[in-house]
Structure formats: structure tokens, C-alpha cells
Motif scaffolding. Structure first.
Motif, PDB file in Angstrom:
ATOM      1  N   GLN A 176       0.813  -1.220   0.000  1.00  0.00           N
ATOM      2  CA  GLN A 176       0.000   0.000   0.000  1.00  0.00           C
ATOM      3  C   GLN A 176       0.841   1.263   0.000  1.00  0.00           C
ATOM      4  N   GLY A 177       2.092   1.190   0.425  1.00  0.00           N
ATOM      5  CA  GLY A 177       2.887   2.409   0.499  1.00  0.00           C
ATOM      6  C   GLY A 177       2.440   3.281   1.654  1.00  0.00           C
ATOM      7  N   GLY A 178       3.167   4.385   1.851  1.00  0.00           N
ATOM      8  CA  GLY A 178       2.888   5.228   3.011  1.00  0.00           C
ATOM      9  C   GLY A 178       1.688   6.135   2.843  1.00  0.00           C
ATOM     10  N   SER A 179       1.223   6.320   1.605  1.00  0.00           N
ATOM     11  CA  SER A 179       0.143   7.288   1.391  1.00  0.00           C
ATOM     12  C   SER A 179      -1.084   6.616   0.785  1.00  0.00           C
ATOM     13  N   SER A 180      -1.367   5.410   1.245  1.00  0.00           N
ATOM     14  CA  SER A 180      -2.472   4.653   0.652  1.00  0.00           C
ATOM     15  C   SER A 180      -3.826   5.261   0.980  1.00  0.00           C
ATOM     16  N   GLN A 181      -4.761   5.053   0.061  1.00  0.00           N
ATOM     17  CA  GLN A 181      -6.146   5.459   0.315  1.00  0.00           C
ATOM     18  C   GLN A 181      -7.004   4.260   0.666  1.00  0.00           C
ATOM     19  N   ILE A 182      -6.373   3.151   1.060  1.00  0.00           N
ATOM     20  CA  ILE A 182      -7.085   1.930   1.421  1.00  0.00           C
ATOM     21  C   ILE A 182      -6.999   1.730   2.932  1.00  0.00           C
ATOM     22  N   ILE A 183      -8.137   1.532   3.604  1.00  0.00           N
ATOM     23  CA  ILE A 183      -8.096   1.291   5.054  1.00  0.00           C
ATOM     24  C   ILE A 183      -8.369  -0.167   5.409  1.00  0.00           C
ATOM     25  N   GLY A 184      -8.848  -0.945   4.444  1.00  0.00           N
ATOM     26  CA  GLY A 184      -9.127  -2.345   4.762  1.00  0.00           C
ATOM     27  C   GLY A 184      -9.329  -3.161   3.506  1.00  0.00           C
ATOM     28  N   VAL A 185      -9.074  -4.473   3.639  1.00  0.00           N
ATOM     29  CA  VAL A 185      -9.255  -5.409   2.532  1.00  0.00           C
ATOM     30  C   VAL A 185     -10.217  -6.499   2.998  1.00  0.00           C
ATOM     31  N   ILE A 186     -11.283  -6.728   2.214  1.00  0.00           N
ATOM     32  CA  ILE A 186     -12.262  -7.758   2.551  1.00  0.00           C
ATOM     33  C   ILE A 186     -12.181  -8.854   1.498  1.00  0.00           C
ATOM     34  N   LYS A 187     -11.839 -10.072   1.945  1.00  0.00           N
ATOM     35  CA  LYS A 187     -11.840 -11.213   1.028  1.00  0.00           C
ATOM     36  C   LYS A 187     -13.260 -11.748   0.959  1.00  0.00           C
ATOM     37  N   PHE A 188     -13.767 -11.862  -0.275  1.00  0.00           N
ATOM     38  CA  PHE A 188     -15.194 -12.142  -0.425  1.00  0.00           C
ATOM     39  C   PHE A 188     -15.435 -12.893  -1.730  1.00  0.00           C
ATOM     40  N   ASN A 189     -15.975 -14.124  -1.622  1.00  0.00           N
ATOM     41  CA  ASN A 189     -16.302 -14.924  -2.815  1.00  0.00           C
ATOM     42  C   ASN A 189     -15.150 -15.001  -3.812  1.00  0.00           C
ATOM     43  N   ASN A 190     -13.979 -15.393  -3.325  1.00  0.00           N
ATOM     44  CA  ASN A 190     -12.782 -15.508  -4.174  1.00  0.00           C
ATOM     45  C   ASN A 190     -12.385 -14.193  -4.836  1.00  0.00           C
ATOM     46  N   ASP A 191     -12.850 -13.098  -4.295  1.00  0.00           N
ATOM     47  CA  ASP A 191     -12.506 -11.783  -4.817  1.00  0.00           C
ATOM     48  C   ASP A 191     -12.153 -10.897  -3.630  1.00  0.00           C
ATOM     49  N   MET A 192     -11.867  -9.643  -3.895  1.00  0.00           N
ATOM     50  CA  MET A 192     -11.557  -8.723  -2.808  1.00  0.00           C
ATOM     51  C   MET A 192     -12.302  -7.410  -3.000  1.00  0.00           C
ATOM     52  N   ILE A 193     -12.774  -6.867  -1.890  1.00  0.00           N
ATOM     53  CA  ILE A 193     -13.355  -5.525  -1.892  1.00  0.00           C
ATOM     54  C   ILE A 193     -12.408  -4.646  -1.075  1.00  0.00           C
ATOM     55  N   LEU A 194     -12.025  -3.511  -1.636  1.00  0.00           N
ATOM     56  CA  LEU A 194     -11.122  -2.593  -0.942  1.00  0.00           C
ATOM     57  C   LEU A 194     -11.934  -1.475  -0.306  1.00  0.00           C
ATOM     58  N   ALA A 217      -7.038   4.733  20.073  1.00  0.00           N
ATOM     59  CA  ALA A 217      -7.238   3.702  19.050  1.00  0.00           C
ATOM     60  C   ALA A 217      -7.609   4.405  17.745  1.00  0.00           C
ATOM     61  N   GLU A 218      -6.728   4.310  16.759  1.00  0.00           N
ATOM     62  CA  GLU A 218      -6.918   5.013  15.471  1.00  0.00           C
ATOM     63  C   GLU A 218      -6.147   4.250  14.402  1.00  0.00           C
ATOM     64  N   ASP A 219      -6.831   3.832  13.339  1.00  0.00           N
ATOM     65  CA  ASP A 219      -6.166   2.976  12.354  1.00  0.00           C
ATOM     66  C   ASP A 219      -5.369   3.747  11.311  1.00  0.00           C
ATOM     67  N   SER A 220      -5.608   5.043  11.156  1.00  0.00           N
ATOM     68  CA  SER A 220      -4.905   5.808  10.132  1.00  0.00           C
ATOM     69  C   SER A 220      -3.535   6.272  10.638  1.00  0.00           C
ATOM     70  N   PRO A 221      -2.430   5.868   9.963  1.00  0.00           N
ATOM     71  CA  PRO A 221      -1.098   6.329  10.381  1.00  0.00           C
ATOM     72  C   PRO A 221      -0.994   7.846  10.356  1.00  0.00           C
ATOM     73  N   LEU A 222      -1.604   8.467   9.346  1.00  0.00           N
ATOM     74  CA  LEU A 222      -1.580   9.927   9.237  1.00  0.00           C
ATOM     75  C   LEU A 222      -2.228  10.565  10.456  1.00  0.00           C
ATOM     76  N   LEU A 223      -3.401  10.055  10.852  1.00  0.00           N
ATOM     77  CA  LEU A 223      -4.107  10.641  11.998  1.00  0.00           C
ATOM     78  C   LEU A 223      -3.420  10.324  13.314  1.00  0.00           C
ATOM     79  N   ARG A 224      -2.804   9.141  13.410  1.00  0.00           N
ATOM     80  CA  ARG A 224      -2.050   8.853  14.651  1.00  0.00           C
ATOM     81  C   ARG A 224      -0.945   9.889  14.848  1.00  0.00           C
ATOM     82  N   GLN A 225      -0.233  10.224  13.763  1.00  0.00           N
ATOM     83  CA  GLN A 225       0.841  11.210  13.861  1.00  0.00           C
ATOM     84  C   GLN A 225       0.293  12.600  14.186  1.00  0.00           C
TER      85      GLN A 225
END
Length: 300
Positions: free
Chosen positions: A123-141, A179-187
Motif C-alpha cells: 500500500q505504500g505510506g500514502s495509501s487510500q485503502i483502510i481495509g481489505v475484505i476477502k469475499f467470494n474468491n474476490d476482494m473488496i477494498l 485507538a486510530e487505524d490511520s497512520p496519518l491521523l495517529r501522527q
């Protein structure tokens, strides 16, 4: 969107509902809570010198709203005109915005435990993805819509100058768990809370890790000797903020801890969810000065 009623009435289930939509060959998701409505595209008025990701503005029921092209915001090749394209009208961070997407397909209900944190490797340091859902042999971002908007308009994010306006402050040894999942917001929270005099901070990427830490602290004796206040986001993989708050408030020892929810999802319509799980305060991002004043009230 009839399926969202049950989950919207109940708080702290650690579940969310996702509206799935397409951009090219990719599948993405947005939390139902953020969505006001989905409409057919309407003519957009372009605005000179607008940010490259902003197509322009539309008028919807008397309100003028910006239209963000998600293809451009995510660096994807813009598809040729698709008759199934939609506008998603969203509200968060006290603002309304329209996202131009491809086809909107369906609504899913997931547990936050099914949502994996994206790996730093891809994802790199500046990703716009907060989670990955594996679903029916596919993925939803799951997209970080707050970051997409801050990239367009930095003024919509947390601003240090709001803290500086509070003036010179005493340092406090009181310990705060965040508790905060965004690295940007934690900083940003680390910088702004330290500026406000709160140096004794411990950060966790989700509610589950923070709760495990608190449970371990309880083994050492009374929690008041170790932790004085908890700040939590709502949307986090593994355990969301409402479920985290509910677990604290139903724990025989931890229940004494004041919990402040600091989230882009605080609206008048959704405030009851935080009240149900026992949050002492609910503050909308990016109102950092209000957050600090509320912390002062509860632990100084």
C-alpha cells in the motif's frame, strides 16, 4: 437500502454494512453510514482552477456540492462513459461531497474482524485503502474517504493552529490511550495532543489491540493508576470504536474509564449509537480544539 435498518438501530455489534461499487475492474466499498443517497449522474458545472480530482459542482436540493472523480483520486485510468455510472452523495467530517463512481452493485454486511489491515508492502505510506475484505474468491477494498478529501483540501483535516489558539498549557502526566487505524491521523494526534500538554500517549491501530492492552493493565491493579482516558475512532479493522467502547463499559473494572469517540462519523443522526455504548463524549473530526477541551474536562 432497506437492509441497513437493523444495524443502524443496534450499537456495538462490531459489524458494518458496505455499499460495493466498481471502478474499472476493481471493487471498492464505502460504509453505509457515510452515504446519504445514490443518484444518477447529473450535469456538473466545472470550476476554474479546481483541484484536478474535482470535476466541478452540482446543485442538489438547494445545496451546492463538490463532485470528486474517484478514478482520478485513486490514480486509475478513467473509463469511457459507462451508462451504469452513479453519484454517491456522502456526508462525513461535517461536510457533504459527491463521489463519481462506476456501477453500484450491492450492500454487504461484514464483521470488522473480517476486514484485514492493508500491508505496508503493497500500500505504500500514502495509501487510500483502510481495509481489505476477502469475499467470494474476490476482494473488496475499503477506501479512506477522509484521506481522499484531505488530499484535495488540507484545511478539512486536523489543524495544529486550532491547538495553538488555546494558548500556553501545563504538561500533564495523565495517560491517554488512542485507538486510530490511520497512520496519518495517529501522527497528527500525537503532535496536537503533545502541543496541548498531553505527552503520555499510547497508540493502537484498532480497538482489539487497545482492549488487550487495557485488560493487561487491569492485571497490574486498579486501572486509574495506569490509564486516565481513552480516545477512539469508529471505523477500524478487527474491532470498531463502538464495540471497543461497549467492551470497556461492560467490564467490571474498565467501566470507570472515560471514553471519547473522535470520528468523522459523528452526526446528529448517529450520535445515539455512541450514547448507547457509553461514550462520555463524541466529537467530529477534525474538531481537535474541542477534543482537547473535553479531555481537560474529564481528566484534569
Amino acid at each position: 437500502m432497506q437492509g441497513s435498518k437493523g444495524i443502524l438501530l443496534e450499537s456495538g455489534t462490531n459489524e458494518l454494512e458496505i455499499i460495493e461499487f466498481e471502478l474499472g475492474n476493481n471493487r471498492f466499498g464505502i460504509n453505509v453510514i457515510k452515504v446519504k443517497e445514490i443518484i444518477q449522474p447529473i450535469p456538473v458545472t466545472s470550476v476554474p482552477h479546481a483541484h484536478p480530482h474535482v470535476e466541478g459542482i452540482i446543485q442538489l436540493r438547494g445545496e451546492v456540492l463538490p463532485v470528486v472523480n474517484l478514478y482520478k483520486a485513486l490514480g486509475l485510468t478513467t473509463a469511457p462513459h459507462d451508462p451504469q455510472e452513479k453519484f454517491i452523495v456522502a456526508e462525513f467530517n461535517k461536510q457533504m461531497v459527491v463521489f463519481h463512481v462506476g456501477n453500484v452493485t450491492q450492500i454487504h454486511r461484514f464483521s470488522w474482524q473480517q476486514i484485514e489491515k492493508p500491508s505496508d508492502m503493497y500500500q505504500g505510506g500514502s495509501s487510500q485503502i483502510i481495509g481489505v475484505i476477502k469475499f467470494n474468491n474476490d476482494m473488496i477494498l475499503l477506501l479512506d474517504f477522509e484521506k481522499i478529501m484531505v488530499d484535495i483540501n488540507p484545511e478539512s483535516g486536523i489543524r495544529m493552529d486550532e491547538v495553538k489558539k488555546l494558548g500556553k498549557r501545563e504538561r500533564s502526566e495523565k495517560k491517554i490511550i488512542v485507538a486510530e487505524d490511520s497512520p496519518l491521523l495517529r501522527q497528527l494526534l500525537a503532535d496536537t495532543l503533545s502541543e496541548a500538554g498531553y505527552d503520555n500517549l499510547e497508540f493502537f491501530e484498532n480497538g482489539q489491540e487497545a482492549y488487550q492492552y487495557l485488560e493487561n493493565e487491569v492485571q497490574e491493579g486498579t486501572i486509574e493508576d495506569h490509564v486516565h482516558l481513552v480516545i477512539t475512532d469508529i471505523e477500524m479493522p478487527q474491532m470498531d470504536g463502538h464495540h471497543f467502547t461497549k467492551k470497556i463499559k461492560t467490564h467490571p473494572v474498565l467501566e470507570k474509564l472515560p471514553v471519547v469517540i473522535f470520528s468523522s462519523l459523528i452526526t446528529d443522526d448517529l450520535r445515539h449509537k455512541g450514547n448507547q455504548v457509553g461514550a462520555i463524549e463524541q466529537i467530529s473530526k477534525p474538531d481537535i480544539a474541542e477534543l482537547i477541551l473535553k479531555i481537560d474536562t474529564h481528566i484534569l
